[in-house]
Motif scaffolding. Structure first.
Motif, PDB file in Angstrom:
ATOM      1  N   SER A 126       0.761  -1.159  -0.654  1.00  0.00           N
ATOM      2  CA  SER A 126      -0.017  -0.099  -0.206  1.00  0.00           C
ATOM      3  C   SER A 126       0.896   1.299   0.028  1.00  0.00           C
ATOM      4  CB  SER A 126      -0.778  -0.148   1.023  1.00  0.00           C
ATOM      5  OG  SER A 126      -1.300   1.722   1.395  1.00  0.00           O
ATOM      6  N   PRO A 127       0.355   2.320  -0.409  1.00  0.00           N
ATOM      7  CA  PRO A 127       1.109   3.489  -0.549  1.00  0.00           C
ATOM      8  C   PRO A 127       1.558   4.367   1.108  1.00  0.00           C
ATOM      9  CG  PRO A 127      -0.692   3.480  -1.965  1.00  0.00           C
ATOM     10  CD  PRO A 127      -0.910   2.289  -1.865  1.00  0.00           C
ATOM     11  N   ASN A 128       0.305   3.250   1.842  1.00  0.00           N
ATOM     12  CA  ASN A 128       0.174   4.391   2.868  1.00  0.00           C
ATOM     13  C   ASN A 128       0.807   3.728   3.884  1.00  0.00           C
ATOM     14  OD1 ASN A 128      -2.215   5.860   2.214  1.00  0.00           O
ATOM     15  ND2 ASN A 128      -3.238   4.332   1.546  1.00  0.00           N
ATOM     16  N   SER A 129       1.612   2.744   3.532  1.00  0.00           N
ATOM     17  CA  SER A 129       2.999   2.368   4.066  1.00  0.00           C
ATOM     18  C   SER A 129       4.357   2.666   4.145  1.00  0.00           C
ATOM     19  CB  SER A 129       3.015   0.555   3.818  1.00  0.00           C
ATOM     20  OG  SER A 129       4.074  -0.374   4.707  1.00  0.00           O
ATOM     21  N   HIS A 130       4.771   2.654   5.643  1.00  0.00           N
ATOM     22  CA  HIS A 130       5.734   3.870   5.475  1.00  0.00           C
ATOM     23  C   HIS A 130       6.808   3.512   6.438  1.00  0.00           C
ATOM     24  CE1 HIS A 130       4.061   7.496   3.198  1.00  0.00           C
ATOM     25  NE2 HIS A 130       2.893   6.800   3.658  1.00  0.00           N
ATOM     26  N   GLY A 131       6.171   1.750   7.250  1.00  0.00           N
ATOM     27  CA  GLY A 131       7.898   1.212   7.936  1.00  0.00           C
ATOM     28  C   GLY A 131       8.736   0.907   7.251  1.00  0.00           C
ATOM     29  N   PHE A 132       9.726   0.638   7.595  1.00  0.00           N
ATOM     30  CA  PHE A 132      10.836  -0.225   7.263  1.00  0.00           C
ATOM     31  C   PHE A 132      10.365   0.194   5.298  1.00  0.00           C
ATOM     32  CE2 PHE A 132       9.803  -1.284  11.519  1.00  0.00           C
ATOM     33  CZ  PHE A 132      11.200  -1.110  11.679  1.00  0.00           C
ATOM     34  N   ARG A 133      10.111   0.864   4.732  1.00  0.00           N
ATOM     35  CA  ARG A 133      10.588   0.815   3.253  1.00  0.00           C
ATOM     36  C   ARG A 133      11.246   2.183   2.260  1.00  0.00           C
ATOM     37  NH1 ARG A 133       4.542   0.568   1.142  1.00  0.00           N
ATOM     38  NH2 ARG A 133       5.283   0.413  -0.736  1.00  0.00           N
ATOM     39  N   LYS A 134      12.206   1.594   1.617  1.00  0.00           N
ATOM     40  CA  LYS A 134      13.019   2.287   1.337  1.00  0.00           C
ATOM     41  C   LYS A 134      12.614   3.947   0.717  1.00  0.00           C
ATOM     42  CE  LYS A 134      16.953   2.517  -2.524  1.00  0.00           C
ATOM     43  NZ  LYS A 134      17.586   1.540  -3.413  1.00  0.00           N
ATOM     44  N   LYS A 135      13.424   4.976   0.880  1.00  0.00           N
ATOM     45  CA  LYS A 135      12.444   6.337   0.954  1.00  0.00           C
ATOM     46  C   LYS A 135      11.375   6.527   1.553  1.00  0.00           C
ATOM     47  CE  LYS A 135      14.863   6.521  -3.248  1.00  0.00           C
ATOM     48  NZ  LYS A 135      14.916   7.147  -4.660  1.00  0.00           N
ATOM     49  N   ARG A 136      11.230   5.556   2.406  1.00  0.00           N
ATOM     50  CA  ARG A 136       9.920   5.887   3.759  1.00  0.00           C
ATOM     51  C   ARG A 136      10.428   6.096   5.383  1.00  0.00           C
ATOM     52  NH1 ARG A 136       4.836   4.848   0.796  1.00  0.00           N
ATOM     53  NH2 ARG A 136       5.553   4.973  -1.357  1.00  0.00           N
ATOM     54  N   SER A 137       9.526   7.089   5.841  1.00  0.00           N
ATOM     55  CA  SER A 137      10.131   7.622   7.337  1.00  0.00           C
ATOM     56  C   SER A 137       9.301   7.931   7.809  1.00  0.00           C
ATOM     57  CB  SER A 137      10.821   8.143   7.215  1.00  0.00           C
ATOM     58  OG  SER A 137      10.405   9.019   6.734  1.00  0.00           O
ATOM     59  N   CYS A 138       8.971   7.712   8.865  1.00  0.00           N
ATOM     60  CA  CYS A 138       7.580   8.916  10.037  1.00  0.00           C
ATOM     61  C   CYS A 138       8.220  10.143   8.787  1.00  0.00           C
ATOM     62  CB  CYS A 138       8.650   9.083  11.188  1.00  0.00           C
ATOM     63  SG  CYS A 138       8.508   7.099  12.624  1.00  0.00           S
ATOM     64  N   HIS A 139       8.746  11.053   8.653  1.00  0.00           N
ATOM     65  CA  HIS A 139       8.602  11.633   8.303  1.00  0.00           C
ATOM     66  C   HIS A 139       7.437  12.165   7.051  1.00  0.00           C
ATOM     67  CE1 HIS A 139      11.669  13.546  10.841  1.00  0.00           C
ATOM     68  NE2 HIS A 139      12.065  12.159  10.470  1.00  0.00           N
ATOM     69  N   SER A 146      -0.913  14.383   6.458  1.00  0.00           N
ATOM     70  CA  SER A 146      -1.343  15.808   6.752  1.00  0.00           C
ATOM     71  C   SER A 146      -1.684  16.195   5.395  1.00  0.00           C
ATOM     72  CB  SER A 146       0.263  16.698   7.073  1.00  0.00           C
ATOM     73  OG  SER A 146       0.903  16.938   5.790  1.00  0.00           O
ATOM     74  N   LYS A 147      -0.859  16.044   4.304  1.00  0.00           N
ATOM     75  CA  LYS A 147      -2.051  16.091   2.773  1.00  0.00           C
ATOM     76  C   LYS A 147      -3.900  15.465   3.079  1.00  0.00           C
ATOM     77  CE  LYS A 147       2.069  16.409   0.222  1.00  0.00           C
ATOM     78  NZ  LYS A 147       3.144  14.759  -0.796  1.00  0.00           N
ATOM     79  N   ARG A 148      -3.799  14.740   3.298  1.00  0.00           N
ATOM     80  CA  ARG A 148      -4.795  13.487   3.512  1.00  0.00           C
ATOM     81  C   ARG A 148      -6.160  14.683   4.471  1.00  0.00           C
ATOM     82  NH1 ARG A 148      -6.184   7.132   3.127  1.00  0.00           N
ATOM     83  NH2 ARG A 148      -8.760   7.679   2.496  1.00  0.00           N
ATOM     84  N   TRP A 149      -5.310  14.881   5.871  1.00  0.00           N
ATOM     85  CA  TRP A 149      -6.364  15.472   7.052  1.00  0.00           C
ATOM     86  C   TRP A 149      -5.213  17.034   7.349  1.00  0.00           C
ATOM     87  CZ3 TRP A 149      -5.789   9.730   7.550  1.00  0.00           C
ATOM     88  CH2 TRP A 149      -6.693   9.207   6.906  1.00  0.00           C
ATOM     89  N   GLY A 150      -5.601  17.739   6.387  1.00  0.00           N
ATOM     90  CA  GLY A 150      -4.840  19.202   6.866  1.00  0.00           C
ATOM     91  C   GLY A 150      -5.342  19.540   8.103  1.00  0.00           C
ATOM     92  N   ALA A 151      -6.452  19.483   8.718  1.00  0.00           N
ATOM     93  CA  ALA A 151      -6.890  20.463  10.128  1.00  0.00           C
ATOM     94  C   ALA A 151      -6.197  19.138  10.607  1.00  0.00           C
ATOM     95  CB  ALA A 151      -8.484  19.928   9.828  1.00  0.00           C
ATOM     96  N   THR A 152      -5.696  18.242  11.013  1.00  0.00           N
ATOM     97  CA  THR A 152      -5.665  17.039  12.301  1.00  0.00           C
ATOM     98  C   THR A 152      -5.322  18.301  13.161  1.00  0.00           C
ATOM     99  OG1 THR A 152      -5.204  15.677  10.804  1.00  0.00           O
ATOM    100  CG2 THR A 152      -4.488  15.151  13.224  1.00  0.00           C
TER     101      THR A 152
END
Length: 168
Positions: A126-139, A146-152
């Motif tokens: 899933s493009p929403n999976s960010h854990g332990f993937r290349k060029k993906r992180s907590c950031h 924040s792009k999906r839910w800007g008013a958080t």
């Protein structure tokens, strides 16, 4: 496996995975030498490459002869991973975090297997999976969030380790 066949097979893995096809013959890919050379170069660049495992060897001591030996042991069915060296590193809160350090040979085998499996699974994650993937992180996860839910207004990060342990 012939080098041209192995290369074509590796290049076809992402398309086969996306098409939902059954993927066979992965073990034979382990005899493709360029995977091992690339894997060795990748793990040599890691910060912990100089850290010895339980056998005292480090990544810098591995070479082409070791690659041939490992491949032959895999083909013969005689390869056995060694125990993992356990060390504890301090955390910011004063506690210790356990860290397992495999032997250099085991790290190389793990990297080669990871590179094969990555070709299969990365295209279907899933493009929403960010854990332990290349060029993906907590950031990148926070940016996506924040792009999906800007008013958080709140994000909560919880470490649930020990949550279900009995009270002492």
């Amino acid at each position: 496996m012939h080098a041209d066949t192995a290369l074509r097979r590796l290049e076809a893995l992402p398309d086969l995975a996306q098409a939902g096809k059954r993927i066979n013959g992965l073990f034979r890919l382990l005899t493709y030498r360029p995977l091992w050379t690339e894997g060795l170069e990748r793990i040599k660049r890691n910060k912990g490459a100089g850290t010895p495992g339980v056998d005292g060897s480090t990544i810098s001591t591995l070479g082409e002869t070791d690659i041939e030996t490992i491949i032959q042991m895999l083909v013969d069915g005689t390869y056995r991973p060694k125990p993992v060296k356990r060390v504890y590193i301090p955390k910011a809160n004063g506690k210790l975090r356990p860290l397992g350090i495999p032997t250099a040979q085991d790290r190389l085998v793990q990297e080669v297997v990871r590179s094969i499996l990555n070709r299969i699974y990365e295209p279907v994650f899933s493009p929403n999976s960010h854990g332990f993937r290349k060029k993906r992180s907590c950031h990148t996860a926070l940016e996506s969030f924040s792009k999906r839910w800007g008013a958080t207004k709140w994000l909560v990060d919880v470490d649930v380790e020990g949550f279900l342990d009995p009270a002492s």
